[in-house]
Write a protein that holds these residues in place. Structure first.
Motif, PDB file in Angstrom:
ATOM      1  N   GLY A  32     -15.300 -29.600 -10.526  1.00 50.77           N
ATOM      2  CA  GLY A  32     -15.640 -30.984 -10.828  1.00 50.77           C
ATOM      3  C   GLY A  32     -17.141 -31.207 -10.902  1.00 50.77           C
ATOM      4  O   GLY A  32     -17.627 -32.015 -11.698  1.00 50.77           O
ATOM      5  N   TRP A  33     -17.884 -30.469 -10.084  1.00 49.58           N
ATOM      6  CA  TRP A  33     -19.345 -30.578 -10.083  1.00 49.58           C
ATOM      7  C   TRP A  33     -19.940 -29.958 -11.341  1.00 49.58           C
ATOM      8  O   TRP A  33     -20.883 -30.502 -11.926  1.00 49.58           O
ATOM      9  CB  TRP A  33     -19.906 -29.886  -8.843  1.00 49.58           C
ATOM     10  N   SER A  34     -19.382 -28.824 -11.767  1.00 49.06           N
ATOM     11  CA  SER A  34     -20.014 -28.047 -12.836  1.00 49.06           C
ATOM     12  C   SER A  34     -19.352 -28.200 -14.198  1.00 49.06           C
ATOM     13  O   SER A  34     -19.953 -27.857 -15.218  1.00 49.06           O
ATOM     14  CB  SER A  34     -20.021 -26.563 -12.454  1.00 49.06           C
ATOM     15  N   SER A  35     -18.127 -28.712 -14.236  1.00 42.04           N
ATOM     16  CA  SER A  35     -17.380 -28.733 -15.493  1.00 42.04           C
ATOM     17  C   SER A  35     -17.852 -29.840 -16.427  1.00 42.04           C
ATOM     18  O   SER A  35     -18.130 -30.957 -16.008  1.00 42.04           O
ATOM     19  CB  SER A  35     -15.883 -28.906 -15.221  1.00 42.04           C
ATOM     20  N   GLU A  36     -17.917 -29.508 -17.701  1.00 42.14           N
ATOM     21  CA  GLU A  36     -18.235 -30.491 -18.738  1.00 42.14           C
ATOM     22  C   GLU A  36     -16.972 -30.890 -19.512  1.00 42.14           C
ATOM     23  O   GLU A  36     -16.847 -32.001 -19.983  1.00 42.14           O
ATOM     24  CB  GLU A  36     -19.266 -29.903 -19.722  1.00 42.14           C
ATOM     25  N   GLY A  37     -16.021 -29.956 -19.613  1.00 37.72           N
ATOM     26  CA  GLY A  37     -14.848 -30.182 -20.453  1.00 37.72           C
ATOM     27  C   GLY A  37     -13.928 -31.289 -19.970  1.00 37.72           C
ATOM     28  O   GLY A  37     -13.247 -31.922 -20.775  1.00 37.72           O
ATOM     29  N   PHE A  38     -13.890 -31.513 -18.644  1.00 39.65           N
ATOM     30  CA  PHE A  38     -12.974 -32.506 -18.086  1.00 39.65           C
ATOM     31  C   PHE A  38     -13.682 -33.811 -17.726  1.00 39.65           C
ATOM     32  O   PHE A  38     -13.129 -34.641 -17.011  1.00 39.65           O
ATOM     33  CB  PHE A  38     -12.286 -31.944 -16.839  1.00 39.65           C
ATOM     34  N   GLU A  39     -14.896 -33.981 -18.217  1.00 38.82           N
ATOM     35  CA  GLU A  39     -15.703 -35.127 -17.808  1.00 38.82           C
ATOM     36  C   GLU A  39     -15.031 -36.466 -18.125  1.00 38.82           C
ATOM     37  O   GLU A  39     -15.036 -37.376 -17.296  1.00 38.82           O
ATOM     38  CB  GLU A  39     -17.082 -35.049 -18.478  1.00 38.82           C
ATOM     39  N   GLN A  40     -14.439 -36.579 -19.314  1.00 38.98           N
ATOM     40  CA  GLN A  40     -13.810 -37.838 -19.707  1.00 38.98           C
ATOM     41  C   GLN A  40     -12.619 -38.154 -18.818  1.00 38.98           C
ATOM     42  O   GLN A  40     -12.414 -39.288 -18.386  1.00 38.98           O
ATOM     43  CB  GLN A  40     -13.360 -37.769 -21.180  1.00 38.98           C
ATOM     44  N   PHE A  41     -11.829 -37.122 -18.522  1.00 40.67           N
ATOM     45  CA  PHE A  41     -10.666 -37.304 -17.644  1.00 40.67           C
ATOM     46  C   PHE A  41     -11.106 -37.734 -16.248  1.00 40.67           C
ATOM     47  O   PHE A  41     -10.529 -38.659 -15.659  1.00 40.67           O
ATOM     48  CB  PHE A  41      -9.873 -35.995 -17.560  1.00 40.67           C
ATOM     49  N   LEU A  42     -12.128 -37.078 -15.709  1.00 43.28           N
ATOM     50  CA  LEU A  42     -12.601 -37.397 -14.367  1.00 43.28           C
ATOM     51  C   LEU A  42     -13.223 -38.782 -14.308  1.00 43.28           C
ATOM     52  O   LEU A  42     -13.075 -39.509 -13.319  1.00 43.28           O
ATOM     53  CB  LEU A  42     -13.600 -36.333 -13.906  1.00 43.28           C
ATOM     54  N   LYS A  43     -13.927 -39.163 -15.391  1.00 44.74           N
ATOM     55  CA  LYS A  43     -14.489 -40.519 -15.455  1.00 44.74           C
ATOM     56  C   LYS A  43     -13.383 -41.563 -15.407  1.00 44.74           C
ATOM     57  O   LYS A  43     -13.514 -42.601 -14.747  1.00 44.74           O
ATOM     58  CB  LYS A  43     -15.317 -40.690 -16.731  1.00 44.74           C
ATOM     59  N   SER A  44     -12.283 -41.305 -16.109  1.00 40.75           N
ATOM     60  CA  SER A  44     -11.169 -42.262 -16.121  1.00 40.75           C
ATOM     61  C   SER A  44     -10.537 -42.375 -14.740  1.00 40.75           C
ATOM     62  O   SER A  44     -10.112 -43.464 -14.326  1.00 40.75           O
ATOM     63  CB  SER A  44     -10.121 -41.839 -17.157  1.00 40.75           C
ATOM     64  N   GLN A  45     -10.486 -41.254 -14.004  1.00 40.39           N
ATOM     65  CA  GLN A  45      -9.942 -41.286 -12.650  1.00 40.39           C
ATOM     66  C   GLN A  45     -10.821 -42.136 -11.733  1.00 40.39           C
ATOM     67  O   GLN A  45     -10.322 -42.974 -10.977  1.00 40.39           O
ATOM     68  CB  GLN A  45      -9.847 -39.854 -12.094  1.00 40.39           C
ATOM     69  N   LEU A  46     -12.144 -41.922 -11.818  1.00 48.67           N
ATOM     70  CA  LEU A  46     -13.061 -42.700 -10.983  1.00 48.67           C
ATOM     71  C   LEU A  46     -13.069 -44.174 -11.388  1.00 48.67           C
ATOM     72  O   LEU A  46     -13.162 -45.062 -10.531  1.00 48.67           O
ATOM     73  CB  LEU A  46     -14.483 -42.124 -11.089  1.00 48.67           C
ATOM     74  N   GLN A  47     -12.963 -44.439 -12.682  1.00 50.28           N
ATOM     75  CA  GLN A  47     -12.944 -45.814 -13.158  1.00 50.28           C
ATOM     76  C   GLN A  47     -11.712 -46.541 -12.629  1.00 50.28           C
ATOM     77  O   GLN A  47     -11.788 -47.699 -12.213  1.00 50.28           O
ATOM     78  CB  GLN A  47     -12.951 -45.858 -14.687  1.00 50.28           C
ATOM     79  N   GLY A  48     -10.577 -45.858 -12.646  1.00 48.56           N
ATOM     80  CA  GLY A  48      -9.345 -46.459 -12.126  1.00 48.56           C
ATOM     81  C   GLY A  48      -9.464 -46.778 -10.653  1.00 48.56           C
ATOM     82  O   GLY A  48      -9.054 -47.867 -10.204  1.00 48.56           O
ATOM     83  N   LEU A  49     -10.049 -45.854  -9.880  1.00 48.80           N
ATOM     84  CA  LEU A  49     -10.247 -46.106  -8.454  1.00 48.80           C
ATOM     85  C   LEU A  49     -11.219 -47.251  -8.224  1.00 48.80           C
ATOM     86  O   LEU A  49     -11.039 -48.064  -7.312  1.00 48.80           O
ATOM     87  CB  LEU A  49     -10.772 -44.831  -7.774  1.00 48.80           C
ATOM     88  N   GLY A  50     -12.260 -47.324  -9.071  1.00 43.59           N
ATOM     89  CA  GLY A  50     -13.243 -48.399  -8.947  1.00 43.59           C
ATOM     90  C   GLY A  50     -12.623 -49.760  -9.213  1.00 43.59           C
ATOM     91  O   GLY A  50     -12.938 -50.743  -8.514  1.00 43.59           O
ATOM     92  N   GLU A  51     -11.762 -49.845 -10.199  1.00 42.36           N
ATOM     93  CA  GLU A  51     -11.099 -51.115 -10.527  1.00 42.36           C
ATOM     94  C   GLU A  51     -10.190 -51.568  -9.390  1.00 42.36           C
ATOM     95  O   GLU A  51     -10.164 -52.753  -9.037  1.00 42.36           O
ATOM     96  CB  GLU A  51     -10.298 -50.961 -11.820  1.00 42.36           C
ATOM     97  N   ILE A  52      -9.458 -50.636  -8.810  1.00 40.56           N
ATOM     98  CA  ILE A  52      -8.592 -50.972  -7.675  1.00 40.56           C
ATOM     99  C   ILE A  52      -9.437 -51.451  -6.496  1.00 40.56           C
ATOM    100  O   ILE A  52      -9.105 -52.435  -5.827  1.00 40.56           O
ATOM    101  CB  ILE A  52      -7.736 -49.750  -7.267  1.00 40.56           C
ATOM    102  N   SER A  53     -10.550 -50.750  -6.253  1.00 45.08           N
ATOM    103  CA  SER A  53     -11.436 -51.122  -5.150  1.00 45.08           C
ATOM    104  C   SER A  53     -12.000 -52.523  -5.333  1.00 45.08           C
ATOM    105  O   SER A  53     -12.078 -53.310  -4.377  1.00 45.08           O
ATOM    106  CB  SER A  53     -12.576 -50.103  -5.043  1.00 45.08           C
ATOM    107  N   GLN A  54     -12.381 -52.868  -6.559  1.00 49.90           N
ATOM    108  CA  GLN A  54     -12.904 -54.216  -6.838  1.00 49.90           C
ATOM    109  C   GLN A  54     -11.847 -55.275  -6.607  1.00 49.90           C
ATOM    110  O   GLN A  54     -12.124 -56.338  -6.033  1.00 49.90           O
ATOM    111  CB  GLN A  54     -13.413 -54.279  -8.277  1.00 49.90           C
ATOM    112  N   GLN A  55     -10.630 -55.014  -7.049  1.00 53.62           N
ATOM    113  CA  GLN A  55      -9.542 -55.964  -6.858  1.00 53.62           C
ATOM    114  C   GLN A  55      -9.249 -56.185  -5.379  1.00 53.62           C
ATOM    115  O   GLN A  55      -9.075 -57.324  -4.932  1.00 53.62           O
ATOM    116  CB  GLN A  55      -8.282 -55.470  -7.573  1.00 53.62           C
ATOM    117  N   LEU A  56      -9.210 -55.091  -4.617  1.00 53.62           N
ATOM    118  CA  LEU A  56      -8.929 -55.215  -3.184  1.00 53.62           C
ATOM    119  C   LEU A  56     -10.089 -55.906  -2.465  1.00 53.62           C
ATOM    120  O   LEU A  56      -9.881 -56.702  -1.551  1.00 53.62           O
ATOM    121  CB  LEU A  56      -8.699 -53.825  -2.580  1.00 53.62           C
ATOM    122  N   GLY A  57     -11.334 -55.587  -2.887  1.00 51.09           N
ATOM    123  CA  GLY A  57     -12.501 -56.199  -2.262  1.00 51.09           C
ATOM    124  C   GLY A  57     -12.606 -57.680  -2.515  1.00 51.09           C
ATOM    125  O   GLY A  57     -13.183 -58.417  -1.710  1.00 51.09           O
TER     126      GLY A  57
END
Length: 205
Positions: A32-57
């Motif tokens: 996850g630190w070094s990979s470039e190929g999965f960047e879009q997928f990982l961004k979507s995972q973090l974005q989803g967690l961020g949206e849930i966190s904002q809603q709960l907050g």
């Protein structure tokens, strides 16, 4: 049978699966630190967690809502991943890699943004992660051990009656261990969720 000492003793019997589980999780962090190929997928995972966190907050009682979400999310997924080992351990394998990659990518993003990695690790991950991460690795270890048992059982179909009897005894012992582990995984994740929804939330606010 359900004592914590029994749970700890049982971990020795799946130590190879626990070692593999740890290696896969660490490999996921590095990828996850070094990979470039999965960047879009990982961004979507973090974005989803961020949206849930904002809603709960933004809710009326963020601490309680964070606790309920974190506990149910982690405990349900962990127990399911343990029993999903029945499918030859494939799901625990990818669960470890993906979750490790998300953490590795998060660390990479924080470092690239110039924010403090120390603060993220010490304040955002360590208080609850010192319990949560090992427990998730243990849950996946049981899933991998389950997959290994299934593979050995398939290989023993054409074995002699003595070998099949030994596999039967192994299954009975493993079901008992799985029940004990499921209880303590849920209880330990309950403790981690309490810490994350209170101490971690306060440190990161």
């Amino acid at each position: 049978m359900l004592r914590f000492s029994i749970f700890l003793k049982d971990l020795k019997s799946i130590r190879k699966a626990l070692l593999l589980s740890t290696v896969l999780f660490v490999a996921g962090i590095v990828a996850g630190w070094s990979s470039e190929g999965f960047e879009q997928f990982l961004k979507s995972q973090l974005q989803g967690l961020g949206e849930i966190s904002q809603q709960l907050g933004a809710s009326d009682n963020p601490e309680w809502n964070f606790f309920v979400f974190i506990f149910l999310n982690n405990s349900i997924k962990s127990v399911l991943v343990m029993f999903s080992g029945l499918l030859l351990g494939v799901i625990p394998f990818f669960f470890l890699i993906i979750n490790g990659m998300v953490i590795g990518f998060l660390l990479k993003v924080v470092e690239a943004s110039g924010e403090s990695l120390f603060d993220l690790i010490v304040k955002g991950l360590l208080p609850h992660g010192i319990i949560e991460i090992p427990v998730i690795v243990i849950a996946c270890g049981y899933g991998l051990a389950f997959g290994g048992l299934v593979l050995r059982s398939l290989g023993g179909i054409f074995a002699g009656s003595e070998r099949r009897s030994g596999i039967g005894a192994e299954w009975r012992g493993f079901w008992r261990k799985l029940g004990t582990a499921s209880l303590w995984v849920v209880l330990l994740l309950l403790a981690a969720a309490i810490i994350e929804s209170t101490i971690t939330l306060w440190l990161m606010s």
